[in-house]
Write a protein that holds these residues in place. Structure first.
Motif, PDB file in Angstrom:
ATOM      1  N   LYS A 178       1.119  -1.631   0.257  1.00 49.12           N
ATOM      2  CA  LYS A 178      -0.212   0.279  -0.084  1.00 49.12           C
ATOM      3  C   LYS A 178       0.941   1.204   0.252  1.00 49.12           C
ATOM      4  O   LYS A 178       0.178   2.715  -0.199  1.00 49.12           O
ATOM      5  CB  LYS A 178      -1.136  -0.123   1.022  1.00 49.12           C
ATOM      6  N   PHE A 179       2.090   1.025   1.102  1.00 50.18           N
ATOM      7  CA  PHE A 179       2.587   2.100   1.004  1.00 50.18           C
ATOM      8  C   PHE A 179       3.979   2.482   0.599  1.00 50.18           C
ATOM      9  O   PHE A 179       4.887   2.812   0.809  1.00 50.18           O
ATOM     10  CB  PHE A 179       2.570   2.579   2.280  1.00 50.18           C
ATOM     11  N   HIS A 180       4.609   1.014   0.331  1.00 49.87           N
ATOM     12  CA  HIS A 180       5.647   0.635  -0.680  1.00 49.87           C
ATOM     13  C   HIS A 180       6.915   1.106   0.161  1.00 49.87           C
ATOM     14  O   HIS A 180       8.583   1.821   0.275  1.00 49.87           O
ATOM     15  CB  HIS A 180       5.772   1.682  -1.517  1.00 49.87           C
ATOM     16  N   LEU A 181       6.469   0.704   1.847  1.00 46.26           N
ATOM     17  CA  LEU A 181       7.436   1.252   2.577  1.00 46.26           C
ATOM     18  C   LEU A 181       8.104  -0.670   2.795  1.00 46.26           C
ATOM     19  O   LEU A 181       7.363  -1.178   3.285  1.00 46.26           O
ATOM     20  CB  LEU A 181       7.219   1.499   3.559  1.00 46.26           C
ATOM     21  N   ILE A 182      10.111  -0.749   2.816  1.00 45.71           N
ATOM     22  CA  ILE A 182      10.060  -1.855   3.288  1.00 45.71           C
ATOM     23  C   ILE A 182      11.113  -1.799   4.082  1.00 45.71           C
ATOM     24  O   ILE A 182      11.583  -1.057   4.253  1.00 45.71           O
ATOM     25  CB  ILE A 182      11.084  -2.262   2.088  1.00 45.71           C
ATOM     26  N   PRO A 183      10.944  -2.517   5.409  1.00 49.23           N
ATOM     27  CA  PRO A 183      11.492  -2.380   6.214  1.00 49.23           C
ATOM     28  C   PRO A 183      13.240  -3.177   5.654  1.00 49.23           C
ATOM     29  O   PRO A 183      13.179  -4.303   5.484  1.00 49.23           O
ATOM     30  CB  PRO A 183      11.164  -3.768   7.450  1.00 49.23           C
ATOM     31  N   THR A 184      13.961  -2.870   6.852  1.00 47.23           N
ATOM     32  CA  THR A 184      15.029  -3.181   6.290  1.00 47.23           C
ATOM     33  C   THR A 184      15.831  -2.983   7.373  1.00 47.23           C
ATOM     34  O   THR A 184      17.154  -4.151   7.640  1.00 47.23           O
ATOM     35  CB  THR A 184      16.370  -2.406   5.049  1.00 47.23           C
ATOM     36  N   GLU A 185      15.874  -2.068   8.322  1.00 48.50           N
ATOM     37  CA  GLU A 185      16.552  -1.770   9.549  1.00 48.50           C
ATOM     38  C   GLU A 185      15.690  -2.655  11.543  1.00 48.50           C
ATOM     39  O   GLU A 185      14.384  -1.817  10.970  1.00 48.50           O
ATOM     40  CB  GLU A 185      17.921  -1.346   9.611  1.00 48.50           C
ATOM     41  N   ALA A 186      16.487  -3.008  12.317  1.00 47.41           N
ATOM     42  CA  ALA A 186      15.228  -2.667  13.125  1.00 47.41           C
ATOM     43  C   ALA A 186      16.233  -2.026  14.215  1.00 47.41           C
ATOM     44  O   ALA A 186      17.388  -3.413  14.524  1.00 47.41           O
ATOM     45  CB  ALA A 186      14.404  -3.912  13.445  1.00 47.41           C
ATOM     46  N   ASP A 187      16.087  -1.848  15.693  1.00 45.33           N
ATOM     47  CA  ASP A 187      16.428  -1.836  16.870  1.00 45.33           C
ATOM     48  C   ASP A 187      15.704  -3.218  17.966  1.00 45.33           C
ATOM     49  O   ASP A 187      14.429  -2.029  17.827  1.00 45.33           O
ATOM     50  CB  ASP A 187      16.935  -0.340  17.690  1.00 45.33           C
ATOM     51  N   GLU A 188      16.017  -3.269  18.580  1.00 51.61           N
ATOM     52  CA  GLU A 188      15.424  -3.897  19.241  1.00 51.61           C
ATOM     53  C   GLU A 188      15.130  -4.214  21.061  1.00 51.61           C
ATOM     54  O   GLU A 188      16.808  -4.357  20.666  1.00 51.61           O
ATOM     55  CB  GLU A 188      15.030  -5.675  19.193  1.00 51.61           C
ATOM     56  N   THR A 189      14.929  -4.373  21.777  1.00 53.15           N
ATOM     57  CA  THR A 189      15.341  -4.533  23.181  1.00 53.15           C
ATOM     58  C   THR A 189      14.510  -5.944  23.426  1.00 53.15           C
ATOM     59  O   THR A 189      13.855  -5.225  23.623  1.00 53.15           O
ATOM     60  CB  THR A 189      15.108  -3.170  24.380  1.00 53.15           C
ATOM     61  N   LEU A 190      15.165  -6.651  25.205  1.00 58.71           N
ATOM     62  CA  LEU A 190      14.342  -7.691  25.830  1.00 58.71           C
ATOM     63  C   LEU A 190      14.617  -7.304  26.844  1.00 58.71           C
ATOM     64  O   LEU A 190      15.810  -6.897  27.367  1.00 58.71           O
ATOM     65  CB  LEU A 190      14.739  -9.070  24.625  1.00 58.71           C
ATOM     66  N   GLU A 191      13.529  -7.497  27.737  1.00 52.80           N
ATOM     67  CA  GLU A 191      13.356  -7.260  29.576  1.00 52.80           C
ATOM     68  C   GLU A 191      12.377  -8.168  29.989  1.00 52.80           C
ATOM     69  O   GLU A 191      11.752  -8.379  29.145  1.00 52.80           O
ATOM     70  CB  GLU A 191      13.885  -6.262  29.656  1.00 52.80           C
ATOM     71  N   VAL A 192      12.226  -8.263  31.137  1.00 51.49           N
ATOM     72  CA  VAL A 192      11.702  -9.269  31.238  1.00 51.49           C
ATOM     73  C   VAL A 192      10.762  -8.234  32.320  1.00 51.49           C
ATOM     74  O   VAL A 192      11.086  -7.374  33.298  1.00 51.49           O
ATOM     75  CB  VAL A 192      12.452  -9.702  32.826  1.00 51.49           C
ATOM     76  N   THR A 193       9.475  -9.077  31.964  1.00 48.26           N
ATOM     77  CA  THR A 193       8.438  -8.542  33.554  1.00 48.26           C
ATOM     78  C   THR A 193       7.767  -8.766  34.013  1.00 48.26           C
ATOM     79  O   THR A 193       7.464 -10.350  33.803  1.00 48.26           O
ATOM     80  CB  THR A 193       7.349  -6.688  32.418  1.00 48.26           C
ATOM     81  N   LEU A 194       6.830  -8.471  33.996  1.00 46.78           N
ATOM     82  CA  LEU A 194       5.023  -9.566  35.324  1.00 46.78           C
ATOM     83  C   LEU A 194       4.172  -9.273  34.449  1.00 46.78           C
ATOM     84  O   LEU A 194       3.533  -7.958  34.431  1.00 46.78           O
ATOM     85  CB  LEU A 194       5.516  -9.523  36.643  1.00 46.78           C
TER      86      LEU A 194
END
Lengths: 246, 246
Positions: A178-194
């Motif tokens: 629809k918008f011609h947006l192509i994901p090529t990269e990402a920053d990700e963080t992971l942590e623990v919660t309840l």
DNA sequence: CAGTGGTCTAGACCACCGG
DNA sequence: CGGTGGTCTAGACCACTGT
């Protein structure tokens, strides 16, 4: 036997060669820890220059299929976890790689005023008042796996409807078409919660159960932010896999 | 102004050029989202061939400093989390990158018979009876951050003493200098668990607190296993950071 | 159209490894 | 020593973006 390279193919030669070599690895013609033909031999075998050979090998090294040893040769990596790792995938792709049937239940879709955190991740000015928020329950083989909340700053006037979302299944696919947006990269963080009581109820686990929280900002080719996504994974059903290099 | 390339330097030219360009980025001479000189301009500026230029740019792209747009140019990435991400680091390096002073307390060091899990990760035959096990409490600014258990299958007769470990601080450094083993790759998984009473006591948190469990297998250049490491991170103090690409 | 990155060639010399 | 990957050159043509 060595499937040939077609100079008129729309695929670049180094890419064709990489496909040929990858095929030779996965069907076992090249064995783990064994050398593939040297770069000079491959030049003769496929009638392409050494530069092109090296480009193909570089690609397969980045993909984890080969490794080089200076003065000795180029060798086949043992498979192990040779599935797409540390790669940017949508939830659906992720589930398929794990051998599970992806599913989803849309809980909410609408516009909200962004929180400070969401504004910063989407790189929006403080004056920006409306972002699209989508909350979905994510399933693997029909069992709740995670609770996903996505935020988008769409161009003026454009939007995503619930029907489109249900039809495409994957937001990535839709953004692309629809918008011609192509994901090529990402920053990700992971942590623990309840789990809060609401989260626990949706995920069908006891309140207070441990969860894995992933926060990801996705960028397009031009390094513009596409989306900001939070996923709360059930701690008892989800394991994150990464491949690290030096 | 443009620091030059020395053809006689022991560093390859593309590497020297990458350093020059990286410096220009971090000191702000090249700004985020702005183009750097085109590849043909750089050829003239530094008197190296376009191939070499592209090799330098490729390196900086993999490191996250630049991105290309076909037909438009090569551009500077916004910094964001531009620190070492998704890279293979030791606990000490990891802490330093986070701005914390790394520390450790060795709890146990000795030989054990490997469990099934440890044997599989170290790729050992079922007949293998002895692996080195090191259990350490890991600190950041003197506060307990994680509980680390490492397993090694060392060559016959070779070992690591507690004194060596305390002297070097980093096992990686020691492996490199003593056995010439250089970690180049690793597979890692992350999941959630709850602290046992012993773990809780060591980490100075309530029993049953959520923990982030990392399990990592590290490989050398020749794809041989070097070590298998489990780290239990305090859920309230540790956040995992990754950078994903397509 | 001119300018950008993307692909490709046919050479060359170096550094490293093994016998 | 011969064979391997590592680096480098000076060209060439293509595909894409902007004006």
């Amino acid at each position: 036997m060595p499937e040939m390279i077609d100079p008129n193919d729309f695929l670049p030669r180094y890419y064709q060669l990489a496909n040929i070599l990858r095929e030779s690895i996965s069907n076992g013609r090249f064995e783990a820890y064994q050398p593939i033909p040297s770069e000079r031999q491959l030049e003769g075998l496929y009638s392409v220059s050494r530069t092109t050979i090296r480009q193909a090998i570089d690609l397969l090294i980045r993909q984890g299929f080969l490794y080089r040893e200076h003065g000795r040769g180029t060798f086949v990596s043992p498979q192990k976890l040779q599935k797409g790792i540390s790669e940017l995938t949508s939830f659906s792709e992720d589930m398929k790689q794990r051998g599970l049937r992806p599913g989803q239940k849309i809980l909410e879709i609408g516009y909200i005023e962004p929180s400070e955190q969401v504004r910063q991740h989407l790189e929006l000015p403080a004056t920006w008042k409306q972002v699209l928020r989508i909350e979905r329950l994510r399933l693997g083989d029909d069992v709740p796996m995670g609770l996903q909340t996505s935020y988008y700053a769409l161009p003026e006037g454009q939007t995503i409807t619930r029907e489109e979302l249900e039809e495409f299944g994957s937001v990535y696919k839709m953004l692309q078409e629809k918008f011609h947006l192509i994901p090529t990269e990402a920053d990700e963080t992971l942590e623990v919660t309840l789990a809060t009581p609401r989260e626990a109820a949706l995920l069908q686990i006891p309140s207070g159960s441990p969860l894995l929280l992933s926060e990801r900002t996705t960028y397009s080719q031009a390094r513009r932010v596409i989306e900001f996504v939070k996923i709360l994974y059930r701690g008892d059903r989800y394991r994150y896999i990464a491949k690290l290099t030096r």
